[in-house]
Design an enzyme around this catalytic site. Structure first.
Site: not given
Ligand code: ARG
Length: 855
Positions: A87, A139, A241, A243-244
Site C-alpha cells: 500500500h 500487503d 509512517g 508501514s512496510g
Molecule cells: N498503514 C499505516 C502506514 O501506512 C500503518 C498503520 C499501522 N497502524 C496500526 N494501528 N498498527 O504507515
C-alpha cells in the site's frame, strides 16, 4: 491510515503465488547454502508507546523516501532487496514509478542532511498480483535496489521465515519505524528510529477483538496471511509512517521477520491491535520474485519449533480489555481529583490524566492580563492526589496555546516530578476523542474545577443529565446556526440538573467540570461553563477538541473510545438542523425533540388556584405566566386567590420529580379595558424561573399570528391527570371570524377551526392556549381560550404594549414576512355565512373560503 487501492491493470499479468516452493523444512535436501548471514546485530543493547532505539540495533531497518521525505519503512532482506508493504507504493490503483523512490539504509536519526547516509535508488517495485487493498491482505512489496547495499555493522539483512515457520503466540517481538507516535502526532525531531515491544496475538484472539464492532461499527475479517501483534489494552502499537517496516522476533540468536506493518484501526486503541502481513505465508512469492539474484534472501530453518501453544488453546474465548481509566468507587469520590497547591493562593482543582500529568485550568496559574510568561517558582508547587501519602512535585507547566484569550481553551498540563503508580486511586480520568458523541440523556456529574467554591449545600449531588445537541446548541447559539451532527465536535455540552442544587441562586464562577458516565466509566466531557449569567442549562466547553493536544503533550493520557452508542435503526442522524430565531433576551419557544426528562412543552404551566381548580398557564418570561382571566378570577369575587404555579410537569410521563419547579404568585396584572373584564391576566411569580429544559419561555410575535405557521390548541385531556394534548387547528381570517359571529365578538378575538376529529381532544375548563409553530421552528403563543367556547381565543397580539410594559423581558420575535392575512377588501359578509354560522356544514364551507382567500 492505509490507502485504499485498486489492482493496477499492468500487474494483472503477474501470476499468483505458485506452488513451486515446497516446505523446505521438511525436505532438508532442498536446503540452499546459507550464503547470507542474516538476522544478526552487534551485541549491545515510532511507533506508539515506544522509545528511541540505540544506533545499530535494527540494522535491517530501511527508510523509504518519496518526494524528499520518509513515507514508509522497509527491511533489508538481501543486498539488493528490500521488503515493504504494497500500500506504500500504490496511489489510486496505480503503482508509483520506482524511480521516484529511494531507500535509505543504516539511518538512525532522520534529522539533518541525509545525503551522506547509505542511500540507494530503487530499480523496481513488485507487489503481488492479488493485492487490492490492505484489508484484503497480500500487503507486501519487494523493492530491487539499483545497486547492492554495502553490508556493515549498521546495515545487515534480516532472516525470513519459511512457510512452515511457526511464531508462538504471546512471543514478544519488536516493531520499529519513524511513524507517528500517536494518531495524527508525528515523531518529533530529531526523528530517531523508534522501537516497541509487541506480543504476537493468536488468530482467534485477534479475530475476536476485531469482531467487536465498537462505537464506529468497524469490524474486520482477518484473512490468511495476516498476523496481529499488540495488546488488548492498546497503548503500544505501530502507526502511520511505520508501514512496510518489520516486526521481528529473535529465535536461536537470529532475528526473523514475522510481519510487515500493514494497518490497524487508529493507533494504540484498546482492543485494536496492529495488523501485519505474515511474512512466512509469502515465502514462495518472495522466492519467485528474487529468483536469480545472488546473494538472495536467507530463509534459515526455524531453530526450534514451538511446542503446541497452551495460550492459543485458551484463546478461544477472548477477553475484551476494559478501560483502565475513569473508574470511581462512587460518584463524588474521584480517584483523579488533583489539588494543585501554589503558595499564596487557594487550591486549584484539576484531574489526573496519566501517570505523570494533571490537567487543570490555566487561569489558576496564568494571569490573563499580564504577559509575565510562565511562572518560575514551580519547585514550590505541590499536587495532592487521592491515596498518596505525600504531595507530588511539579516538573513542568504546559499551558494551552490559546489559554489566555479563549475560555474554551483555559487549560494547562502539569507534569509531576515523577510518575505515580496507578491503581484504584490515584487513577486517571478517561478523555474523549474528538469524534466522541455523548448521547442525550447521559448521566453526568459536576466536579470541582479550578479555584471555585465547593458545592452549594451539604446535600448537593451535582447530578445532571445531558441534553440533546439541538436544544443545547440553539439555546446558546445564534439564529440559523447549524447544529453539529453527532460525531462532529459540539460547541457546547448542556447538562440539566435540579434547580435545588443551586438553591435559587446561580454560580457565577467557572468552578465546575462536567464528568459523564458510559458503562460505569467516567469521561471528562466538559470544562468551565459558559459565562452565561443564570441561563440554564449551563453550557460546558467540550473537552474532546483538546484530546489531540493533551495526548501530544502527555504521550499517554487515557483517550478512550466512547463506550455507549445507540445510533438507532437508521444509523447516525445525518440531517443538519438549524436554530430558530432568538430574541434580544435569548432563545424562546424551543421544544426539545427528545427531552431526556420527558418535558415536551417546557412553557406549559399548571396554575393551581386556591387549591381547587387548575388552569393552563404559559411561561412568558422568567418571572411571568400568562393565563385566561376567567380561569383564575371567578366572576364577582373581589379577593385575589392563593395561586401556585408548577413548571416541568408532563402529566403521566415518567418525569423525575426533581426537574419540577414551583412558584407562588405574588400579583395578578390585568390590562386596562373599558367596559368589560379583560380576557388575559399576567401572574407575577415569587421569583424567577431560569430558562431550562423544563421551563423555557414561549415566543411572542409582533403581528400576532406568524405567517405560514401551523397552529394547535394545547390542553389537557383531563384536568385531573393533566396529560398534555395538542389539537391541530386553522385560524380563520378576521373577516370570516367576524362574519361568523356577527357583532358578538370583542375586538381581538381569534376563531379557529379544528382539524377533522380533533375537536374534542382538549378539555376547555382549564382555558388552554392557542400556539403556532413558525416555519423556522419556534413556538409562539397566539391566544388564550375565551370562556365558554372551544373555537374562540383572546389574541395576544392585541396586548403587545401591555405585555412588554408589564413583563419587560417578553420574548417578541423579530417581525417576519408579510402579515398572516391580506388586509383590505370588502367588509361585507357573504350572505351564506350569516346563515351558516354555527353549523358544522357552514364551518367547512368557511374553511374552503379561508383557503381561497389565502391563496
Ligand atoms: N498503514 C499505516 C502506514 O501506512 C500503518 C498503520 C499501522 N497502524 C496500526 N494501528 N498498527 O504507515
Amino acid at each position: 491510515m492505509a490507502r485504499h487501492l485498486l489492482l493496477p491493470l499492468l500487474m494483472l499479468g503477474i501470476s499468483p503465488i505458485p506452488g513451486t516452493f515446497q516446505d523446505s523444512a521438511l525436505s532438508p535436501t532442498q536446503e540452499e547454502p546459507e550464503d547470507l548471514d542474516c538476522g544478526r546485530r552487534e551485541p549491545s543493547a515510532r511507533i506508539v508507546g515506544g522509545s528511541d532505539a540505540q544506533p545499530g540495533t535494527w540494522p535491517w531497518q530501511v527508510s523509504l523516501h518519496h518526494g524528499g521525505g520518509h513515507i514508509c519503512g522497509g527491511s533489508l532482506i538481501a543486498p539488493s532487496w528490500v521488503l515493504s508493504a504494497a500500500h506504500c507504493f500504490i496511489t489510486n490503483g496505480t503503482l508509483e514509478p520506482a524511480a521516484e523512490w529511494s531507500a535509505l539504509l543504516g539511518v538512525h536519526s532522520q534529522d539533518g542532511p541525509l545525503d551522506g547516509t547509505h542511500a540507494r535508488a530503487v530499480a523496481a517495485i513488485v507487489v503481488p498480483a492479488n493485492y487490492s487493498q490492505v484489508e484484503l491482505g497480500a500487503d507486501l512489496a519487494l523493492l530491487r535496489l539499483a545497486s547492492p547495499a554495502s553490508l556493515g555493522p549498521a546495515v545487515r539483512p534480516v532472516c525470513l521465515p519459511r512457510a512452515s515457520h511457526r511464531f508462538a503466540h504471546g512471543t514478544a517481538c519488536w516493531a520499529t519505524g519513524w511513524g507517528d507516535v500517536q494518531e495524527a502526532d508525528p515523531l518529533p525531531l530529531p526523528w530517531v528510529l523508534q522501537e516497541v515491544e509487541l506480543r504476537l496475538l493468536g488468530e482467534a484472539a485477534c479475530q475476536c477483538l476485531y469482531s467487536w464492532p465498537g462505537p464506529f461499527n468497524l469490524t474486520l475479517q482477518l484473512l490468511p496471511g495476516m498476523l496481529c501483534a499488540g495488546y488488548p489494552e492498546g497503548r503500544r502499537d505501530t502507526c502511520q509512517g511505520d508501514s512496510g517496516g518489520p516486526l521481528v522476533c529473535e529465535e536461536g540468536g537470529r532475528w526473523f521477520q514475522a510481519g510487515i506493518t500493514s494497518f490497524g484501526f487508529g493507533c494504540g486503541r484498546r482492543n485494536r491491535p496492529g495488523v501485519f502481513t505474515a511474512v512466512a505465508s509469502y515465502e514462495a512469492w518472495i522466492r519467485e520474485q528474487v529468483m536469480g539474484s545472488e546473494p538472495g534472501p536467507a530463509f534459515p530453518i526455524q531453530p526450534q519449533k514451538p511446542q503446541s501453544d497452551p495460550q492459543e488453546l485458551r484463546e478461544g474465548n477472548c477477553t475484551i480489555a476494559l478501560p483502565e481509566c475513569g473508574k470511581a468507587p462512587r460518584p463524588g469520590s474521584w480517584p483523579w481529583e488533583a489539588r494543585v497547591m501554589v503558595p499564596g493562593s487557594r487550591p486549584c482543582y484539576g484531574a489526573l490524566v496519566s501517570e505523570s500529568w494533571v490537567l487543570a485550568p490555566a487561569s489558576c496559574f496564568l494571569d490573563r492580563s499580564s504577559s509575565d510568561g510562565p511562572p518560575r517558582d514551580l519547585d514550590t508547587w505541590r499536587v495532592l492526589l487521592p491515596s498518596r501519602p505525600r504531595a507530588e512535585r511539579v516538573a513542568r507547566l504546559v499551558p494551552h496555546e490559546n489559554a489566555t484569550w479563549d475560555y474554551a481553551s483555559d487549560l494547562a498540563l502539569l507534569q509531576l516530578g515523577a510518575p505515580v503508580n496507578l491503581s484504584v486511586a490515584p487513577r486517571p480520568v478517561c478523555l474523549p476523542y474528538p469524534e466522541h458523541y455523548f448521547l442525550p440523556g447521559s448521566r453526568c456529574r459536576l466536579a470541582r474545577w479550578g479555584r471555585g467554591e465547593p458545592a452549594p449545600g451539604p446535600g448537593a449531588l451535582l447530578e445532571a443529565e445531558l441534553l440533546g445537541g439541538w436544544w443545547c446548541h440553539c439555546l446558546y447559539g445564534r439564529q440559523g446556526e447549524a447544529v453539529p451532527l453527532p460525531g462532529d465536535p459540539p460547541h457546547a455540552l448542556c447538562p440539566a440538573y435540579r434547580e435545588e442544587e443551586e438553591a435559587g441562586r446561580c454560580w457565577n464562577d467557572s468552578c465546575w467540570s462536567l464528568l459523564c458516565q458510559e458503562e460505569g466509566t467516567w469521561f471528562l466531557a466538559g470544562i468551565r461553563d459558559f459565562p452565561s449569567g443564570c441561563l440554564r442549562p449551563r453550557a460546558f466547553f467540550p473537552l474532546q477538541t483538546h484530546g489531540p493536544w493533551i495526548s501530544h503533550v502527555t504521550r499517554g493520557a487515557y483517550l478512550e473510545d466512547q463506550l455507549t452508542w445507540d445510533w438507532g435503526p437508521d444509523g447516525e442522524e445525518t440531517e443538519t438542523q438549524t436554530c430558530p430565531p432568538h430574541t434580544e433576551y435569548g432563545a424562546c419557544g424551543l421544544r426539545p425533540e427528545d427531552a431526556p426528562m420527558g418535558v415536551l412543552w417546557p412553557w406549559l404551566a399548571e396554575v393551581h388556584v386556591a387549591g381547587d381548580r387548575v388552569c393552563t398557564g404559559i411561561l412568558l418570561a422568567p418571572g411571568w405566566v400568562l393565563v385566561a382571566t376567567h380561569c383564575v378570577l371567578r366572576p364577582g369575587s373581589t379577593t385575589v386567590p392563593y395561586i401556585e404555579v408548577y413548571l416541568g410537569r408532563a402529566g403521566d410521563s415518567p418525569l423525575p420529580q426533581v426537574y419540577q419547579v414551583s412558584r407562588l404568585v405574588i400579583s395578578i396584572q390585568l390590562p386596562r379595558h373599558l367596559g368589560f373584564r379583560p380576557p388575559l391576566a399576567l401572574l407575577e411569580l415569587s421569583y424567577r424561573v431560569e430558562p431550562s429544559p423544563s421551563a423555557l419561555p414561549i415566543c411572542l410575535h409582533p403581528a400576532g399570528v406568524p405567517p405560514g405557521a401551523s397552529c394547535w390548541v394545547l390542553g389537557w385531556k383531563d384536568p385531573r391527570d393533566r396529560v398534555p394534548v395538542a389539537a391541530a387547528v386553522s385560524i380563520l381570517t378576521p373577516r370570516i371570524c367576524h362574519c361568523l359571529y356577527q357583532g358578538i365578538l370583542p375586538p381581538g378575538t381569534l376563531c379557529v377551526l379544528y382539524a377533522e376529529g380533533q375537536e374534542d381532544r382538549c378539555e376547555m375548563s382549564s382555558a388552554p392556549p392557542l400556539l403556532c409553530q413558525t416555519t423556522e421552528g419556534s413556538w409562539v403563543l397566539v391566544g388564550m381560550a375565551v370562556q365558554g367556547s372551544r373555537e374562540l381565543f383572546a389574541a395576544i397580539g392585541n396586548e403587545k404594549a401591555w405585555i412588554s410594559q408589564t413583563v419587560g423581558e417578553a420574548y417578541f420575535l423579530p417581525p417576519s414576512g408579510s402579515p398572516h392575512w391580506p388586509t383590505g377588501g370588502s367588509n361585507l359578509c357573504p350572505p351564506e355565512l350569516a346563515r351558516a354560522s354555527g353549523s358544522p356544514h357552514g364551518v367547512h364551507f368557511l374553511l374552503l373560503l379561508t383557503l381561497l382567500i389565502q391563496s
